[in-house]
Design a protein around this motif. Structure first.
Motif, PDB file in Angstrom:
ATOM      1  N   ALA A  68     -14.257   9.592  -9.715  1.00  0.00           N
ATOM      2  CA  ALA A  68     -13.236  10.479 -10.284  1.00  0.00           C
ATOM      3  C   ALA A  68     -11.993   9.722 -10.755  1.00  0.00           C
ATOM      4  N   ILE A  69     -12.071   8.403 -10.779  1.00  0.00           N
ATOM      5  CA  ILE A  69     -10.893   7.580 -11.080  1.00  0.00           C
ATOM      6  C   ILE A  69     -10.310   7.920 -12.453  1.00  0.00           C
ATOM      7  N   ARG A  70      -8.995   7.909 -12.513  1.00  0.00           N
ATOM      8  CA  ARG A  70      -8.316   8.255 -13.767  1.00  0.00           C
ATOM      9  C   ARG A  70      -8.162   6.994 -14.615  1.00  0.00           C
ATOM     10  N   ALA A  71      -9.217   6.662 -15.328  1.00  0.00           N
ATOM     11  CA  ALA A  71      -9.204   5.462 -16.178  1.00  0.00           C
ATOM     12  C   ALA A  71     -10.197   5.634 -17.313  1.00  0.00           C
ATOM     13  N   ASP A  72      -9.851   5.094 -18.484  1.00  0.00           N
ATOM     14  CA  ASP A  72     -10.796   5.178 -19.608  1.00  0.00           C
ATOM     15  C   ASP A  72     -11.849   4.075 -19.472  1.00  0.00           C
ATOM     16  N   ASP A  73     -12.794   4.056 -20.402  1.00  0.00           N
ATOM     17  CA  ASP A  73     -13.927   3.123 -20.280  1.00  0.00           C
ATOM     18  C   ASP A  73     -13.500   1.662 -20.285  1.00  0.00           C
ATOM     19  N   LEU A  74     -12.519   1.349 -21.123  1.00  0.00           N
ATOM     20  CA  LEU A  74     -12.058  -0.040 -21.202  1.00  0.00           C
ATOM     21  C   LEU A  74     -11.425  -0.463 -19.862  1.00  0.00           C
ATOM     22  N   GLU A  75     -10.623   0.432 -19.325  1.00  0.00           N
ATOM     23  CA  GLU A  75      -9.977   0.134 -18.037  1.00  0.00           C
ATOM     24  C   GLU A  75     -11.026   0.006 -16.927  1.00  0.00           C
ATOM     25  N   LYS A  76     -12.053   0.834 -16.994  1.00  0.00           N
ATOM     26  CA  LYS A  76     -13.134   0.737 -16.000  1.00  0.00           C
ATOM     27  C   LYS A  76     -13.836  -0.620 -16.089  1.00  0.00           C
ATOM     28  N   GLN A  77     -14.022  -1.088 -17.314  1.00  0.00           N
ATOM     29  CA  GLN A  77     -14.639  -2.418 -17.482  1.00  0.00           C
ATOM     30  C   GLN A  77     -13.759  -3.500 -16.860  1.00  0.00           C
TER      31      GLN A  77
ATOM     32  N   ALA B  32       0.818  -1.223   0.000  1.00  0.00           N
ATOM     33  CA  ALA B  32       0.000   0.000   0.000  1.00  0.00           C
ATOM     34  C   ALA B  32       0.851   1.273   0.000  1.00  0.00           C
ATOM     35  N   ASP B  33       1.888   1.303   0.832  1.00  0.00           N
ATOM     36  CA  ASP B  33       2.700   2.526   0.924  1.00  0.00           C
ATOM     37  C   ASP B  33       3.329   2.870  -0.429  1.00  0.00           C
ATOM     38  N   ARG B  34       3.733   1.823  -1.137  1.00  0.00           N
ATOM     39  CA  ARG B  34       4.355   2.041  -2.444  1.00  0.00           C
ATOM     40  C   ARG B  34       3.348   2.615  -3.443  1.00  0.00           C
ATOM     41  N   LEU B  35       2.082   2.250  -3.266  1.00  0.00           N
ATOM     42  CA  LEU B  35       1.045   2.714  -4.196  1.00  0.00           C
ATOM     43  C   LEU B  35       0.531   4.118  -3.863  1.00  0.00           C
ATOM     44  N   ALA B  36       0.941   4.630  -2.707  1.00  0.00           N
ATOM     45  CA  ALA B  36       0.409   5.933  -2.260  1.00  0.00           C
ATOM     46  C   ALA B  36       0.711   7.047  -3.259  1.00  0.00           C
ATOM     47  N   SER B  37       1.800   6.904  -4.002  1.00  0.00           N
ATOM     48  CA  SER B  37       2.146   7.963  -4.966  1.00  0.00           C
ATOM     49  C   SER B  37       1.665   7.638  -6.378  1.00  0.00           C
ATOM     50  N   ASP B  38       0.966   6.512  -6.532  1.00  0.00           N
ATOM     51  CA  ASP B  38       0.466   6.140  -7.856  1.00  0.00           C
ATOM     52  C   ASP B  38      -0.710   7.044  -8.246  1.00  0.00           C
TER      53      ASP B  38
ATOM     54  N   GLU C 219       1.347  -5.105  -7.353  1.00  0.00           N
ATOM     55  CA  GLU C 219       2.671  -4.935  -7.973  1.00  0.00           C
ATOM     56  C   GLU C 219       2.607  -4.525  -9.433  1.00  0.00           C
ATOM     57  N   ARG C 220       1.559  -4.989 -10.136  1.00  0.00           N
ATOM     58  CA  ARG C 220       1.574  -4.802 -11.602  1.00  0.00           C
ATOM     59  C   ARG C 220       0.435  -3.988 -12.178  1.00  0.00           C
ATOM     60  N   TRP C 221      -0.656  -3.863 -11.426  1.00  0.00           N
ATOM     61  CA  TRP C 221      -1.845  -3.229 -12.013  1.00  0.00           C
ATOM     62  C   TRP C 221      -2.600  -2.433 -10.942  1.00  0.00           C
ATOM     63  N   PRO C 222      -2.171  -1.199 -10.687  1.00  0.00           N
ATOM     64  CA  PRO C 222      -2.776  -0.399  -9.615  1.00  0.00           C
ATOM     65  C   PRO C 222      -4.296  -0.249  -9.733  1.00  0.00           C
ATOM     66  N   ALA C 223      -4.812  -0.141 -10.948  1.00  0.00           N
ATOM     67  CA  ALA C 223      -6.270   0.001 -11.106  1.00  0.00           C
ATOM     68  C   ALA C 223      -6.977  -1.273 -10.650  1.00  0.00           C
ATOM     69  N   GLY C 224      -6.371  -2.418 -10.913  1.00  0.00           N
ATOM     70  CA  GLY C 224      -6.939  -3.682 -10.453  1.00  0.00           C
ATOM     71  C   GLY C 224      -6.879  -3.804  -8.940  1.00  0.00           C
ATOM     72  N   TYR C 225      -5.826  -3.243  -8.364  1.00  0.00           N
ATOM     73  CA  TYR C 225      -5.693  -3.241  -6.904  1.00  0.00           C
ATOM     74  C   TYR C 225      -6.881  -2.522  -6.257  1.00  0.00           C
ATOM     75  N   ILE C 226      -7.340  -1.446  -6.905  1.00  0.00           N
ATOM     76  CA  ILE C 226      -8.487  -0.684  -6.381  1.00  0.00           C
ATOM     77  C   ILE C 226      -9.717  -1.583  -6.248  1.00  0.00           C
ATOM     78  N   ALA C 227      -9.909  -2.503  -7.202  1.00  0.00           N
ATOM     79  CA  ALA C 227     -11.061  -3.419  -7.153  1.00  0.00           C
ATOM     80  C   ALA C 227     -11.030  -4.227  -5.852  1.00  0.00           C
ATOM     81  N   HIS C 228      -9.842  -4.693  -5.468  1.00  0.00           N
ATOM     82  CA  HIS C 228      -9.715  -5.483  -4.234  1.00  0.00           C
ATOM     83  C   HIS C 228      -9.850  -4.594  -2.997  1.00  0.00           C
ATOM     84  N   HIS C 229      -9.299  -3.408  -3.096  1.00  0.00           N
ATOM     85  CA  HIS C 229      -9.387  -2.427  -2.003  1.00  0.00           C
ATOM     86  C   HIS C 229     -10.858  -2.116  -1.717  1.00  0.00           C
ATOM     87  N   TYR C 230     -11.591  -1.860  -2.770  1.00  0.00           N
ATOM     88  CA  TYR C 230     -13.020  -1.521  -2.650  1.00  0.00           C
ATOM     89  C   TYR C 230     -13.824  -2.676  -2.051  1.00  0.00           C
ATOM     90  N   THR C 231     -13.661  -3.876  -2.617  1.00  0.00           N
ATOM     91  CA  THR C 231     -14.488  -4.996  -2.152  1.00  0.00           C
ATOM     92  C   THR C 231     -14.200  -5.340  -0.698  1.00  0.00           C
TER      93      THR C 231
END
Length: 215
Positions: free
Chosen positions: A178-187, A56-62, A113-125
């Motif tokens: 407000a997430i910084r992601a396009d529609d495909l990434e949101k899907q 998490a700390d490493r992702l704080a600046s992502d 480690e590899r996909w911060p946007a995917g990490y958000i999915a786990h963070h949220y759930t």
């Protein structure tokens, strides 16, 4: 057009219900299982949160995941206090991850480690679920096994840094919108949310096999 937070919530609703109504969870909350089953479940949570918070700390600046990294949500220290209470001071030597838990933790770590946007999915759930349904579990656990109210054994469910959960959840949903992601990434994020619920349900299934109710 629905906001992204609404899209995520509706898309994962079915899996959410499936996770909440698993036979293990129903038996646990119904007081039909012993404190050992609760302790074993708490162990599994420790492995998942260790994966969630280690990076998490490493992702704080992502730019994508950074806004979601909020230390008041961290659960690992609380889980460790609970496990010390449930399993004794040497708890670390005795904990083990079920294969389903290992798969879940590995996927969380991979996203971190590899996909911060995917990490958000786990963070949220995880965190939004704990802030909501987790309170039901805490109440049942206190009544069923006699833990002190909001004390050792149920500290995982006590968010001392979140004074107003309803306001916090509104703020969190605003971050999702407000997430910084396009529609495909949101899907892809929505798909990962569904995967997170499926991984969680697999853990419940494995726990149900370990603690079957005698017919």
């Amino acid at each position: 057009m629905d906001s992204f937070s609404t899209v995520i919530r509706t898309a994962s609703h079915e899996q959410h219900v499936e996770a909440e109504t698993s036979s293990f969870m129903s038996d646990l909350l119904g007081g039909r299982l012993g404190v050992d089953a609760y302790a074993r479940y708490t162990e599994q949570l420790w492995f998942v949160y260790e994966a969630l918070e280690a990076g998490a700390d490493r992702l704080a600046s992502d730019p994508v995941a950074g806004p979601f990294i909020q230390p008041e949500l961290y659960r690992l220290a609380a889980l460790e206090r609970d496990l010390e209470h449930l399993r004794g001071p040497g708890w670390r030597r005795g904990v083990s991850a079920l294969p389903a838990t290992q798969a879940y933790a590995d996927r969380v770590r991979e996203c971190a480690e590899r996909w911060p946007a995917g990490y958000i999915a786990h963070h949220y759930t995880r965190y939004l679920g704990d802030l909501s349904g987790g309170q039901i579990i805490r109440d049942k656990a206190e009544k069923t096994w006699g833990f002190a109210r909001k004390g050792d054994g149920v500290r995982f469910y006590v968010f001392e840094g979140v004074a107003n959960p309803a306001a916090f959840k509104r703020g969190y949903r605003a971050l999702l919108d407000a997430i910084r992601a396009d529609d495909l990434e949101k899907q892809r994020i929505v798909a990962e949310c569904k995967r997170a619920f499926a991984l969680n349900t697999a853990v419940f299934r494995a726990l149900g096999e370990e603690f079957p109710l005698s017919a």
